[in-house]
Structure formats: structure tokens, C-alpha cells
Design a protein around this motif. Structure first.
Motif, mmCIF file in Angstrom:
data_model
loop_
_atom_site.group_PDB
_atom_site.id
_atom_site.type_symbol
_atom_site.label_atom_id
_atom_site.label_comp_id
_atom_site.label_asym_id
_atom_site.label_seq_id
_atom_site.Cartn_x
_atom_site.Cartn_y
_atom_site.Cartn_z
ATOM 1 N N ALA A 76 4.629 6.620 9.866
ATOM 2 C CA ALA A 76 4.533 6.310 11.291
ATOM 3 C C ALA A 76 5.925 6.009 11.839
ATOM 4 O O ALA A 76 6.258 6.390 12.970
ATOM 5 C CB ALA A 76 3.601 5.108 11.489
ATOM 6 N N GLU A 77 6.723 5.339 11.038
ATOM 7 C CA GLU A 77 8.074 4.971 11.455
ATOM 8 C C GLU A 77 8.912 6.225 11.745
ATOM 9 O O GLU A 77 9.606 6.318 12.758
ATOM 10 C CB GLU A 77 8.704 4.163 10.317
ATOM 11 N N GLN A 78 8.824 7.197 10.844
ATOM 12 C CA GLN A 78 9.598 8.419 11.037
ATOM 13 C C GLN A 78 9.079 9.207 12.229
ATOM 14 O O GLN A 78 9.856 9.775 12.999
ATOM 15 C CB GLN A 78 9.550 9.264 9.759
ATOM 16 N N LEU A 79 7.760 9.219 12.385
ATOM 17 C CA LEU A 79 7.174 9.917 13.521
ATOM 18 C C LEU A 79 7.681 9.317 14.829
ATOM 19 O O LEU A 79 8.022 10.038 15.777
ATOM 20 C CB LEU A 79 5.642 9.839 13.443
ATOM 21 N N ALA A 80 7.748 8.000 14.867
ATOM 22 C CA ALA A 80 8.226 7.324 16.080
ATOM 23 C C ALA A 80 9.667 7.708 16.371
ATOM 24 O O ALA A 80 10.047 7.934 17.528
ATOM 25 C CB ALA A 80 8.099 5.814 15.901
ATOM 26 N N ALA A 123 -6.363 12.071 12.360
ATOM 27 C CA ALA A 123 -5.740 11.001 11.569
ATOM 28 C C ALA A 123 -4.422 11.506 11.009
ATOM 29 O O ALA A 123 -4.166 12.708 10.967
ATOM 30 C CB ALA A 123 -6.681 10.596 10.440
ATOM 31 N N GLY A 124 -3.585 10.606 10.597
ATOM 32 C CA GLY A 124 -2.323 11.000 9.973
ATOM 33 C C GLY A 124 -1.189 11.119 10.967
ATOM 34 O O GLY A 124 -1.360 10.893 12.165
ATOM 35 N N PHE A 125 -0.022 11.464 10.442
ATOM 36 C CA PHE A 125 1.197 11.536 11.257
ATOM 37 C C PHE A 125 1.626 13.003 11.372
ATOM 38 O O PHE A 125 1.939 13.634 10.363
ATOM 39 C CB PHE A 125 2.307 10.711 10.616
ATOM 40 N N TRP A 126 1.677 13.487 12.581
ATOM 41 C CA TRP A 126 1.922 14.921 12.764
ATOM 42 C C TRP A 126 2.903 15.154 13.893
ATOM 43 O O TRP A 126 2.937 14.410 14.867
ATOM 44 C CB TRP A 126 0.613 15.654 13.082
ATOM 45 N N PHE A 127 3.649 16.218 13.762
ATOM 46 C CA PHE A 127 4.556 16.604 14.847
ATOM 47 C C PHE A 127 4.671 18.121 14.861
ATOM 48 O O PHE A 127 4.925 18.738 13.826
ATOM 49 C CB PHE A 127 5.941 15.964 14.655
ATOM 50 N N ARG A 128 4.438 18.711 16.036
ATOM 51 C CA ARG A 128 4.525 20.172 16.147
ATOM 52 C C ARG A 128 5.953 20.649 15.921
ATOM 53 O O ARG A 128 6.888 20.010 16.384
ATOM 54 C CB ARG A 128 4.107 20.612 17.547
ATOM 55 N N GLN A 183 0.819 -1.193 0.000
ATOM 56 C CA GLN A 183 0.000 0.000 0.000
ATOM 57 C C GLN A 183 0.855 1.246 0.000
ATOM 58 O O GLN A 183 1.845 1.317 0.712
ATOM 59 C CB GLN A 183 -0.742 0.050 1.340
ATOM 60 N N SER A 184 0.430 2.249 -0.745
ATOM 61 C CA SER A 184 1.002 3.566 -0.500
ATOM 62 C C SER A 184 -0.104 4.402 0.116
ATOM 63 O O SER A 184 -1.211 4.469 -0.423
ATOM 64 C CB SER A 184 1.498 4.206 -1.796
ATOM 65 N N ILE A 185 0.180 4.987 1.266
ATOM 66 C CA ILE A 185 -0.875 5.736 1.945
ATOM 67 C C ILE A 185 -0.560 7.221 1.973
ATOM 68 O O ILE A 185 0.575 7.640 1.818
ATOM 69 C CB ILE A 185 -1.091 5.243 3.398
ATOM 70 N N ASN A 186 -1.616 7.984 2.158
ATOM 71 C CA ASN A 186 -1.485 9.421 2.360
ATOM 72 C C ASN A 186 -1.162 9.638 3.840
ATOM 73 O O ASN A 186 -1.976 9.340 4.696
ATOM 74 C CB ASN A 186 -2.814 10.081 1.989
ATOM 75 N N PRO A 187 0.000 10.148 4.148
ATOM 76 C CA PRO A 187 0.387 10.273 5.558
ATOM 77 C C PRO A 187 -0.454 11.285 6.328
ATOM 78 O O PRO A 187 -0.419 11.301 7.554
ATOM 79 C CB PRO A 187 1.852 10.717 5.500
ATOM 80 N N ALA A 188 -1.200 12.109 5.603
ATOM 81 C CA ALA A 188 -2.046 13.087 6.290
ATOM 82 C C ALA A 188 -3.381 12.491 6.696
ATOM 83 O O ALA A 188 -4.100 13.071 7.510
ATOM 84 C CB ALA A 188 -2.261 14.301 5.392
ATOM 85 N N THR A 189 -3.735 11.350 6.099
ATOM 86 C CA THR A 189 -5.036 10.742 6.417
ATOM 87 C C THR A 189 -4.928 9.261 6.751
ATOM 88 O O THR A 189 -5.871 8.666 7.258
ATOM 89 C CB THR A 189 -5.988 10.857 5.205
ATOM 90 N N GLU A 190 -3.773 8.677 6.436
ATOM 91 C CA GLU A 190 -3.534 7.240 6.569
ATOM 92 C C GLU A 190 -4.414 6.412 5.634
ATOM 93 O O GLU A 190 -4.574 5.207 5.823
ATOM 94 C CB GLU A 190 -3.711 6.777 8.032
ATOM 95 N N LYS A 191 -5.009 7.061 4.654
ATOM 96 C CA LYS A 191 -5.836 6.310 3.699
ATOM 97 C C LYS A 191 -4.990 5.844 2.518
ATOM 98 O O LYS A 191 -4.043 6.520 2.105
ATOM 99 C CB LYS A 191 -6.976 7.193 3.181
ATOM 100 N N GLN A 192 -5.404 4.703 1.971
ATOM 101 C CA GLN A 192 -4.662 4.147 0.840
ATOM 102 C C GLN A 192 -4.812 5.020 -0.399
ATOM 103 O O GLN A 192 -5.902 5.485 -0.718
ATOM 104 C CB GLN A 192 -5.182 2.734 0.542
ATOM 105 N N ILE A 193 -3.705 5.237 -1.079
ATOM 106 C CA ILE A 193 -3.750 5.964 -2.350
ATOM 107 C C ILE A 193 -3.784 4.962 -3.502
ATOM 108 O O ILE A 193 -4.587 5.064 -4.414
ATOM 109 C CB ILE A 193 -2.515 6.864 -2.522
ATOM 110 N N ALA A 194 -2.899 3.981 -3.440
ATOM 111 C CA ALA A 194 -2.821 2.975 -4.500
ATOM 112 C C ALA A 194 -2.027 1.785 -3.981
ATOM 113 O O ALA A 194 -1.336 1.882 -2.965
ATOM 114 C CB ALA A 194 -2.142 3.563 -5.732
ATOM 115 N N MET A 195 -2.126 0.691 -4.702
ATOM 116 C CA MET A 195 -1.269 -0.455 -4.421
ATOM 117 C C MET A 195 -0.069 -0.369 -5.370
ATOM 118 O O MET A 195 -0.217 -0.055 -6.551
ATOM 119 C CB MET A 195 -2.022 -1.780 -4.625
#
Lengths: 339, 287, 516
Positions: free
Chosen positions: C336-340, C366-371, C39-51
Motif C-alpha cells: 500500500a505504501e508503494q502504491l501511495a 482487493a489488493g494493490f494495483w496500478f495500471r 504479518q506478511s500479506i499477499n499484495p494481490a489479495t491483502e490476505k495474511q500469508i504468515a506471521m
């Protein structure tokens, strides 16, 4: 308030200036002070201004911005051919910018030559706000506008006349020649003197806008120093231009002046206004200025006592945008009035 | 009546001084036909470590010298060698078993190589650097700078002087400092070159010469975090792949071994192999 | 309503016409991968964009074989001017599809649309335009007359500037006459695949560029493939080190653009407002996912408090949120990995005693965010002052003298970039001389241009990308003794010494290897 702000707030304008300069307002002391202010990198400043210009202001924000722009305009006529009739027409436009939509806000002020103040006041009648935000103010250019090349006595008489005729605001020009040749003390003293001439018999003061004529100062560092100088001397507003030299207001110049105003506020807690004038002709351009003000000094500056546009043709472009937002289709020049 | 010779025990050349190996070890230098010539210090990993320290502390001064000055200093080496041709020829004949003519040819070529590289010191930057026409109001210039401390395994075959000079000189041009492991079997040229350098204008620590076993020292130099570049030109017979792997740990720049008569042949590329391109941007504003 | 809560200004996604799944691009065609699609996901929504197809070793083999065929049969036979024309075509097509590419990049990467629109994609086009013009002028590239291509280039790129890094890699490779197998980062394959469509539109001969999507295994198979002549990699220093190890003993040319921990040095005479902008741009551009980010602020002690006050005020105006909104300044963290990783390092920063500050801003659910975060009271021994965070995190250190600033700036195994802020020209030049970094920005930061070489010292890698220098790694000097090692701006000039040695008359027997 910070400690420095509290200390500064207890001083009057003159004392505050002397405290900051660290001595009398001599050329040498002022030079030392003004040249101690951090410089400006032109490329970075212009880049920042350009970035601010890419903000995308849409829908409700755009609607708000359009009405805000109108309410911040100093509707201006500064022609040799000005007549009482022309001024009357200008005032009519100021009061009713959009004859087809009375919900449209009024502009902040009309800006005229000193001898036209009388006619502007008369034409405004009860709508003359006389220094409040309730109606429309009358601003007069003075001090041998636009060049400022006259004796101090003439300049001060110019101011006296305009204030006596009912001007609420005085737009003075600084002596650019003196500034460029390093006679900062002279520029300072003149602003102080003009400010005194803004005094009305009842002890109140007409608001003083200090025109730097940034196009003639040429460099951003000069603009920044002149801004500090004007504020130290007691100007209520700093204004970019007369509109009579080739380079008038630009977004980077205005940004640099807003940065001074922001720093002055940090230092003293006092708020000084900014007026870009000349060359702002479209709603899109004006919106960039609104964004720049909001993101540099804060939204509270978007009020007529702290920010103005000096403009004439800008109003009609904004009105056409406003009509587009109301009606959903593009307007034309026949649907806005000429003043 | 024959005079009794004074056999010599040579030392290392580190930081501008001639210390013995900290290990106290020596090994015998023999001529091509097996005759004892002298004892050489057999440097240890700690000597290699000390050499890197010396090279690091000399780096600022050498890299910071003007290009004109570096060129003059390198040319001065050629001048000194010119005056000591006979000594080098004798040592080369003894060590390598070549004819006197061939030894002279080698010494002359080595001298000429110093001259050639000396001339590059204030020119390589003009050839390898340039202004960049970026789209925007910026001054933008790319210039090569020395990589830092360069460890070299000198060629172990071919001319013992020429191989050494061919490897060391190009690294010095831009302002690198050098730790070089000499030709193990034929170190006399390297030892004598050290004596020349010591009396030349080359600041102490700019060139550090280790005699002894490349196989023993190379792994320590390859894996040394304070070595910025590794020239394996003479490491062809070592486990050099492993040395390259060791060097990868700190992204040390590596030149792979070269064999044959034209190993480390003179080229500007060899100078540039030990440089880094720095690009500087600065805003340009008139107002 | 506050005016500063600008009404949403979302970029339209209508221009984007995505497929549900994407194959590998091999030999001019999209083909299925043999590995398990991901899956490739949109990191702002965690929704799938495409396989996305996953290339295994056999797929990599096929791609390298296609690149080799294209090199042997087509690309190496073309004239430089024809290669250049293909690159010009590609540049134009990128411009024509700029909006679409920008939207796709933001969707897949999480970066603000204003950055993909105003920075990434325009630079992609510029990169192809720049190198297009080089294709028929390689005699002047600085590696001597009549250089040749190296052959098949294996290129592995990161997720922070997916399409831009592709351009940095592919444009010089093709201009120099190489063919390419490129592997995009696992989380950001999308624009590389849209780029493959552009190559089809441009009628680029089949196999000249091949794109293999997949994970680390795919990259490893590609880099280690015996059929490639050159490895170009941008990514972490750890991965770069592994590549350097894996190619040891081979004659593969290697370019490594690795990590950084750039010092941004602010002197007390700096143009302060521009310096503040430069600090912000230096570390918060692209969420700090920038190898050359100015992650260590070195500020002169005398102005430290003032700078921090101003910086905090400025950060409070940054707008974090929907990357597709044209007013967003800070987008989503890429994964998510980078956020961690960012969270881990910032937690350590606090534990080590640094003072943490972030502006108030609401994070989407939703999504991966960091201030955007700044750490003050940081000392050089803290991990946040040494490790690359690769996120919107600034560590502030102080200095008292220029010498101390230089020493602290250089006190890192990295050496990619640095910033200097001063109005004093002579000091700027002297400091720039002493900084051990490949790119120095003075009174600016994070500027990129195809004409300007980019790359690091020390553990930030080797080789340069951009400018004339960016061609060097992709070219093989013409054979011949001294000429093989000659670098010259003038094609015909011989700069080897007149050779008088007997050795030179012998036939060279060695296999010559150029410097890495």
C-alpha cells in the motif's frame, strides 16, 4: 480510419504501390523503399516469439483454439506420388476430420498441385465453397512450385490452368534468386502478373498467396522486405514456405510477417492474410501461432480469409487433443484417420 | 656584494592558469628551520569551487583522449621533471630539511612514479575489464571508466613532491580530472609541479592545485555535489570522518586517510579506486 | 467470449507448504524473535500469508555473533573447494524446489508467476552455480594472490526481487569465504525463510548464513553493528546515503546498489518492433519495481508519434491481474505504501502538465494495483522525469541529435543503467561510451546474468554485483606493501614497480585501507 488510410483506400493496388514507393517499381525505387523499413533485431524478435509461446491456453480457451486451428488448416498433399485417389482421400479428411465426432469443424481448404485441382473439386462436390467461407476451398500451388525456376510464361500458364480447373486460391512462389540478387522489380512484376493470371472469366480473382520461402531468404530483414514487396504487388496472403526446403515456418518468422501485415493495416486500412506452412505438427505449436496472431494483429485475423496453417500431420495431433478434451483421456493414432 | 633577492608570491594553478586566490589572501611559506621562503596563495572555498568547475570542464577532453595519448602526456611530465630535478631538490631541501641525497631520491622516485603510472594508461583497462560469458546471444563487456572529478587532500607529511605525485598520478591514469589541496606547510613542490604541468601537454583544468588550508577547503570539496570521488589520503589530521559523512550526501566515492611513509604507495588498486565499471550488452544475431 | 480473455491458468499452490509463522534463522535454527511479530500479506489479495518474527537489536547481536563464530571456527577453515561444493548443493536444491520458490515469491511479492518462474528463480540457481565455481579460484578474482575473506557480511535487500537479491548477496559472499547476516525486506521475507530451509537441507554449517527478518530498525541495527566487516545494501538512494553516513570513519567495506532513472534511448533507425518490446520490458517488467527500469523514454523526435502509437497498441495487450495466473503480465504493486507513492508522483505528473495515458483494464477489487501508465509531453524539469517512481510509469521525452540524447540521458544524479536502440553499430558504441551508467543495454533491456557485473555510477551507488567484479568487495587483498593494492588477473604477477626508494625499506606503520 486515419487520414492516410482514407487516402490509400481510394487507390487501386497498383496506384497504391506506386504512391508508396514514390515512383515506378524499379529495382532502385523498390530498394530505396524496402531498405527504408526499420530493421529487425533477431534476438529481440526471437525473445518476443518465445514469450508469446509461454502463454498458457487452458480449458475453454483451449477448446476454442483447437476448433479454430482446424478451421484454419490448408490440408496439404504436395508429393510427386500424388494421385486422384490420394486427393480424394485428402478431401474426405478435410470434410470430416473426425469421423467419430461430426461436430468437428472442417478445414479451410485442401492444398494440392495444379493438376490435382480437378480431382479435388470433383471430390468436394457441393462442399466446394468456391471462395466463400461456407465449405472447403481448393488451393493450388503454382508458378513452378517449389523452386519457381521456369520462364514467366510457364509460371503464368501454370496459374491459368489451376484457376481454370476451379482453384479458389493460388499459392505462388517468389523468385528467391531474383530477390537475393536485388532484382526487386522483377519479383514485383512477377507477382503482379500472377495476380492478373488469377483473374477468372467473370472478372473475379482467385485468392493469391505469395510464398516467400523464408528458409531461403535466410534473414529476418529479408523476410520483412519480401513481405512488403509481396503486399505492395497485390498478394492477398503472404506465406512462409513451400515445405520443400529444410527450414520452414518458425514462430519468429511468422511473427515478423504478422508485424508487416499489422503495419500495412495501420498504413492503408487493408487486411492481408498470413500463412505459416511446413513444420507445424502439434496442437501445442499451432496454439502458439494462434496466440501470436491474436496478440500481434488482433483476434479478427483468426479467420480463414486472413490466417491459414499449411500443414498435413498437424490435423491429427489437433484431433487427438480435441478427443482428449471431449473424453477426458488421451487418444491414440488409431483413433484418428490417415488421409 | 650580495644581490638583493626577488621574493616571490606564488599563485594557484586553476584551469591551466595561475590566478591569485579570489580572496586575495596569501600565507608565508617557511623553511623547515623557519626561514621565509615565499608567499603562497591561500585558497578559499570559492577557489575550490572554481577548481571543481575547471576540472569538470576539462573532464570530457581528458577522459575522451585515447589511452595512448594520456600515457604519452603523463610520461611527458616525467621528462619535464627530469630536466628540473635540481630545482625540486633545492625546494625539498629548503622545505623539508632533508639531505640533498634524500631529496634527489625523492625526486627520482616521483619521476619514476609518473613513468610507472603513465604506462598503466593503456593497460589498466585490459587488466580490470573483461568479457562476460552470459547465457544468451549477447556481446557483453565490462570496462572501467574514470569516475569523474576527484578531489584530493595531498599527504601533509612525508615527501612533499612524492606524496603529491603519488596521489595525483593514479587518478589521472584513467582520465579523471583532479582538484588537489597541496601540502599546506610545504607547498613549494606542488607550486613548481603546477608550473611543470602548465608547460607540459596536460590540458588546462585536468590538474588544479590549491594551496592553503586543507581544514578550510576539505569540507567544501567533500560536500560538493559535482565532486565524484574524494581521496582523503592526506586528511588524517582533519576531522575526516565528518568529511566522509559529508561525501555520503551525494554518494561520493571516498578513499580514507593513509599515514606513514608508504601512504599512497603505487598500486593498480589506486588507479581503479577512481574508476567505475561499465557493462555493455548488445544482441548478437546472425539472421 | 474473446479468445484474448484467456481462460484462467492459475499456477497450483499445492506445492507450497507454508507454516503459520516463521522465526528468525540464527545459527542454523529457526528461533523466535524478541520483537513484535508482523504479518506478511499477499499484495494481490491483502490476505495474511504468515506471521514473521521481528528481530530486535539483541537478535541482531545473536545473529552477528553466530556468523562470527561460524567464520572463526568453521567457514574460514574450509577449503575453497568445499565452500564451492556447498554452493553447488544450494544451487541444485534451488532448482529442485524451483516451482515452490516461484509460487512463494509470487504470493508474497505480487509479481507475475511467469516472471518468478522464468526469471527470478532460474537466475537464483544460476547465481549460486556461478559463484560456486569461484570459491576455489579466488587467486584469479582480480585482487591479487591469496586474498582472504573480510569476515561477517551484513546484507540488506529490497522487496522487488526478494530471492534473487538474496542470491546476489549471499552467493559471492560465501564463495569468497565470508559468513552472512541477511535481512530481507519487511514485506517480502517468505522466500528468504524457505531458502533457510534449503540451507538446512544442504547441511550448510550452522551460522554461516543467518537471516533476521524485521523492519527498518532491524536493518539499522545490522548495518550499524560493530561486529560486521562489510555492508551490502540494495535499496533506495536515501537509505543508501544513510548507510554511507553511518559507516563513515569505519573500515567496513560497503557495496550500495541504489536507485535509478534510466534513459531508454530510441533512435530513428531502431529496430522498431523490438524497441517497443524493449520499452515495455524496460518499464513494465516486475510492475516497474526495478532499480534499473527504463523509466525515461528518450525518443528521437522524428519517430515520436509512431512510437507512441505503437506503444499504446502494445500496452493494450498487457494483461493485468492475478499474479498467480500464468498469463498475467502485470501483477500487483508490492505494498500500500508503494502504491501511495506511485499515485502521488503520477498525480504530480498530471499537475505539472504532462499528458497521462493508460490502457483500459479492470483492476481487481482487493489488493494493490496500478495500471501501466505513460506520460507524454514530459520535460526534463518534471518530477516524473527526475524522481524514481519505482512503478509501472513511463515518462516520454524527445531528442533531436545523438548529442542531445546523451546530454538528457546523463542529466540525472543517478547512473545505474541505460538503453540504446539503433541499428548503427558505431553510433551504439559511441553513445554507450558517453553514457554515465553502470549497465548499458543495446537493442535489449533488463537482461541479467551472474557472469555480468551490475551496479551504478553517481548516486546509484558503488561496487558491482555479478561476474568477477562482484567478488572484489567480499575479498581482502593479501597483506603486504604494493601487493595489498595490486589488482591482477595473474595470481603470481607482481605489478608494483621495482622499489628503490629508502622509504620502502622502512616498516609500514599505517593501517592500510582499501578503496571503498
Amino acid at each position: 480510419m486515419t487520414t492516410s488510410q482514407t487516402a490509400m483506400a481510394q487507390l487501386n493496388t497498383g496506384e497504391r504501390a506506386l504512391a508508396l514507393i514514390g515512383g515506378e517499381a524499379t529495382d532502385a525505387n523498390l530498394r530505396r523503399y524496402l531498405h527504408g523499413i526499420p530493421g529487425i533485431d533477431a534476438v529481440g524478435l526471437e525473445q518476443r516469439a518465445s514469450d508469446l509461446g509461454t502463454r498458457s491456453i487452458k480449458t475453454s480457451s483451449k477448446k476454442w483454439a483447437i476448433d479454430k486451428i482446424i478451421s484454419l488448416i490448408d490440408l496439404t498433399t504436395l508429393e510427386g506420388a500424388d494421385t486422384p485417389g490420394k486427393v480424394k482421400s485428402l478431401v474426405g479428411k478435410a470434410l470430416t476430420p473426425d469421423a467419430g465426432d461430426l461436430s468437428c469443424p472442417r478445414v479451410a481448404a485442401v492444398c494440392v498441385y495444379g493438376d490435382m485441382v480437378l480431382h479435388a473439386v470433383a471430390a468436394l462436390g457441393s462442399a466446394h465453397s468456391a471462395g466463400t467461407d461456407a465449405g472447403v476451398n481448393v488451393a493450388a500451388v503454382a508458378t513452378a512450385f517449389p523452386s519457381g525456376r521456369a520462364s514467366l510464361a510457364i509460371k503464368l500458364a501454370d496459374v491459368h490452368d489451376a484457376v481454370a480447373a476451379g482453384a479458389d486460391e493460388i499459392d505462388m512462389v517468389i523468385d528467391r534468386g531474383a530477390f537475393l540478387s536485388g532484382r526487386f522489380g522483377q519479383v514485383y512484376d512477377e507477382i503482379v502478373a500472377v495476380k492478373q493470371s488469377c483473374r477468372r472469366p467473370d472478372g473475379s480473382f482467385a485468392h493469391l498467396k505469395v510464398i516467400l520461402e523464408t528458409g531461403e531468404l535466410s534473414t529476418y530483414d529479408n523476410v520483412r522486405r519480401a513481405s512488403w514487396l509481396a503486399i505492395l504487388a497485390g498478394g492477398d496472403f503472404i506465406k512462409t514456405s513451400t515445405g520443400k526446403v529444410p527450414v520452414a515456418a518458425t514462430l519468429p518468422v511468422t511473427l515478423s510477417m504478422l508485424e508487416v501485415v499489422r503495419d500495412w493495416h495501420r498504413l492503408t486500412g487493408a487486411k492481408v492474410g498470413v500463412k505459416p506452412a511446413g513444420g507445424i505438427r502439434t496442437s501445442k505449436d499451432a496454439t502458439k501461432y494462434i496466440v501470436t496472431v491474436a496478440e500481434t494483429v488482433g483476434e479478427e485475423w483468426l479467420t480463414p480469409s486472413l490466417f491459414r496453417f499449411g500443414a498435413s500431420s498437424l490435423l491429427n495431433d489437433v484431433l487427438m487433443q480435441r478427443q482428449k478434451m471431449t473424453s477426458g483421456h488421451y487418444s491414440g493414432l488409431d483413433y484418428v484417420t490417415i488421409d | 656584494m650580495t644581490r638583493l633577492a626577488v621574493p616571490k608570491t606564488y599563485k594557484l594553478y586553476l584551469g591551466g592558469k595561475f590566478p591569485r586566490s579570489e580572496s586575495g589572501r596569501v600565507y608565508e611559506i617557511r623553511s623547515h628551520d623557519g626561514e621565509f621562503l615565499a608567499n603562497a596563495a591561500k585558497a578559499s572555498r570559492k577557489d575550490a569551487r572554481d577548481a571543481v568547475v575547471a576540472a569538470r570542464s576539462a573532464l570530457g577532453g581528458w577522459a575522451g583522449a585515447t589511452a595512448y595519448n594520456r600515457g604519452q602526456v603523463l610520461y611527458r611530465i616525467a621528462e619535464l621533471l627530469e630536466g628540473r630535478r635540481a630545482q625540486f631538490v633545492t625546494e625539498i631541501v629548503q622545505s623539508e630539511g632533508v639531505s640533498t641525497a634524500a631529496a634527489f631520491a625523492q625526486v627520482d622516485e616521483a619521476i619514476d612514479r609518473w613513468v610507472w603510472y603513465a604506462g598503466w594508461a593503456d593497460k589498466y583497462l585490459q587488466v580490470a575489464g573483461n568479457a562476460n560469458p552470459v547465457s544468451g546471444p549477447y556481446f557483453n563487456l565490462s570496462v572501467p571508466e574514470p569516475t569523474g572529478v576527484v578531489a584530493i587532500i595531498a599527504p601533509q607529511t612525508g615527501g612533499s613532491l612524492l606524496g603529491l605525485v603519488s596521489a595525483v598520478a593514479p587518478a589521472l591514469v584513467s582520465g579523471n580530472t583532479v582538484v588537489v589541496v597541496a601540502n599546506e606547510a610545504m607547498p613549494l613542490s606542488a607550486i613548481s609541479l603546477g608550473e611543470v604541468l602548465a608547460t607540459s601537454d596536460v590540458p588546462g583544468g585536468v590538474v588544479n592545485i590549491l594551496t592553503g588550508s586543507p581544514a578550510e577547503m576539505a569540507p567544501w570539496l567533500a560536500s560538493h555535489a559535482d565532486v565524484n570521488a574524494l581521496d582523503l589520503v592526506g586528511a588524517g589530521d582533519l576531522d575526516w570522518i565528518h568529511l566522509e559523512i559529508d561525501a555520503a550526501e551525494t554518494l561520493t566515492r571516498v578513499l580514507q586517510p593513509e599515514n606513514g611513509p608508504d601512504a599512497a604507495s603505487p598500486s593498480l588498486a589506486r588507479v581503479l579506486a577512481f574508476t567505475e565499471t561499465k557493462t555493455i550488452w548488445h544482441t548478437k544475431g546472425l539472421i | 467470449m474473446s479468445f484474448l480473455d484467456y481462460a484462467p491458468a492459475p499456477e497450483s499452490q499445492a506445492v507450497l507448504n507454508l507454516r503459520g509463522d516463521y522465526g528468525l534463522f540464527i545459527d542454523g535454527e529457526f528461533v523466535a524473535g524478541r520483537g513484535e511479530p508482523f504479518q506478511s500479506i499477499n499484495p494481490a489479495t491483502e490476505k495474511q500469508i504468515a506471521m514473521i518474527a521481528h528481530a530486535d537489536a539483541a537478535d541482531v547481536d545473536a545473529a552477528v555473533a553466530a556468523a562470527r563464530r561460524a567464520y572463526d571456527k568453521t567457514w574460514s577453515k574450509l577449503s575453497g573447494s568445499d565452500r564451492g561444493k556447498y554452493l553447488f548443493r544450494i544451487a541444485r536444491l534451488v532448482q529442485e524446489r524451483a516451482r515452490e520458490l516461484a509460487v512463494a515469491e509470487t504470493l508474497d511479492n505480487g509479481k507475475p508467476i511467469k516472471e518468478s518462474r522464468d526469471v527470478d528463480v532460474p537466475l537464483v540457481a544460476a547465481w549460486f552455480f556461478y559463484y560456486a565455481g569461484w570459491a576455489d579460484k579466488l587467486d584469479h578474482a582480480g585482487v591479487g594472490p591469496t586474498p582472504s575473506a573480510r569476515g561477517v557480511a551484513a546484507q540488506v535487500i529490497p522487496w522487488n526481487f526478494p530471492l534473487l537479491m538474496l542470491a546476489w548477496k549471499i552467493a559471492p559472499a560465501l564463495a569468497a569465504g565470508n559468513t552472512v547476516v541477511l535481512k530481507p525486506a519487511e514485506t517480502t521475507s517468505l522466500t528468504a525463510l524457505l531458502f533457510a530451509e534449503i540451507l538446512q537441507q544442504a547441511d550448510l554449517p550452522a551460522g554461516v548464513v543467518n537471516i533476521v527478518t524485521g523492519g527498518r530498525d532491524t536493518g539499522k541495527a545490522l548495518v550499524g553493528h560493530p561486529g560486521v566487516n562489510l555492508v551490502a545494501f540494495t535499496g533506495s538512494t536515501g537509505a543508501g546515503r544513510a548507510i554511507a553516513r553511518s559507516v563513515a570513519g569505519t573500515d567496513k567495506k560497503v557495496i550500495l546498489e541504489l536507485g535509478g532513472k534510466a534513459a531508454n534511448i530510441v533512435f530513428d533507425d531502431a529496430p522498431i518492433d523490438q524497441a517497443i518490446e524493449g520499452i515495455v520490458n524496460g518499464i513494465f517488467f516486475n510492475q516497474g519495481h526495478v532499480c534499473c527500469a527504463g523509466s525515461r523514454l528518450l525518443v528521437q523526435e522524428s519517430i515520436h508519434d509512431d512510437v507512441i502509437d505503437r506503444l499504446k497498441a502494445r500496452l493494450s495487450t498487457l494483461r493485468l491481474g492475478d499474479p498467480m495466473d500464468k498469463n498475467t503480465d502485470i501483477g500487483a504493486i508490492n505494498s500500500a505504501e508503494q502504491l501511495a507513492r506511485i499515485r502521488e508522483l503520477t498525480d504530480i505528473g498530471e499537475q505539472e502538465g504532462a499528458e497521462r495515458w493508460s490502457p483500459d483494464c479492470v483492476l481487481p477489487e482487493a489488493g494493490f494495483w496500478f495500471r501501466p501508465t505513460i506520460f507524454t509531453n514530459v520535460s526534463t524539469s518534471h518530477r516524473i522525469a527526475r524522481d524514481e517512481v519505482f512503478g509501472p510509469v513511463l515518462s516520454v521525452l524527445t531528442f533531436r541529435t545523438p548529442a542531445e540524447a546523451i546530454a538528457k540521458a546523463n542529466n540525472t544524479p543517478y547512473g545505474l543503467s541505460a538503453g540504446i536502440w539503433t541499428e548503427k553499430g558505431s553510433r551504439m558504441l559511441a553513445v554507450a561510451d558517453k553514457l554515465r551508467a553502470g549497465v548499458i543495454w543495446a537493442n535489449t533491456f533488463n537482461r541479467f546474468d551472474p557472469a555480468s557485473p551490475f551496479g551504478g555510477y553517481k548516486e546509484s551507488g558503488y561496487g558491482r554485483e555479478g561476474g568477477r567484479h562482484g567478488l572484489a568487495a567480499y575479498l581482502k587483498p593479501a597483506a603486504g606493501r604494493a601487493a595489498a593494492r595490486t589488482v591482477t588477473a595473474a595470481p603470481a604477477a607482481s605489478i608494483a614497480p621495482a622499489v628503490a626508494s629508502p622509504a620502502a625499506e622502512k616498516t609500514p606503520v599505517s593501517r592500510k585501507k582499501a578503496a571503498k
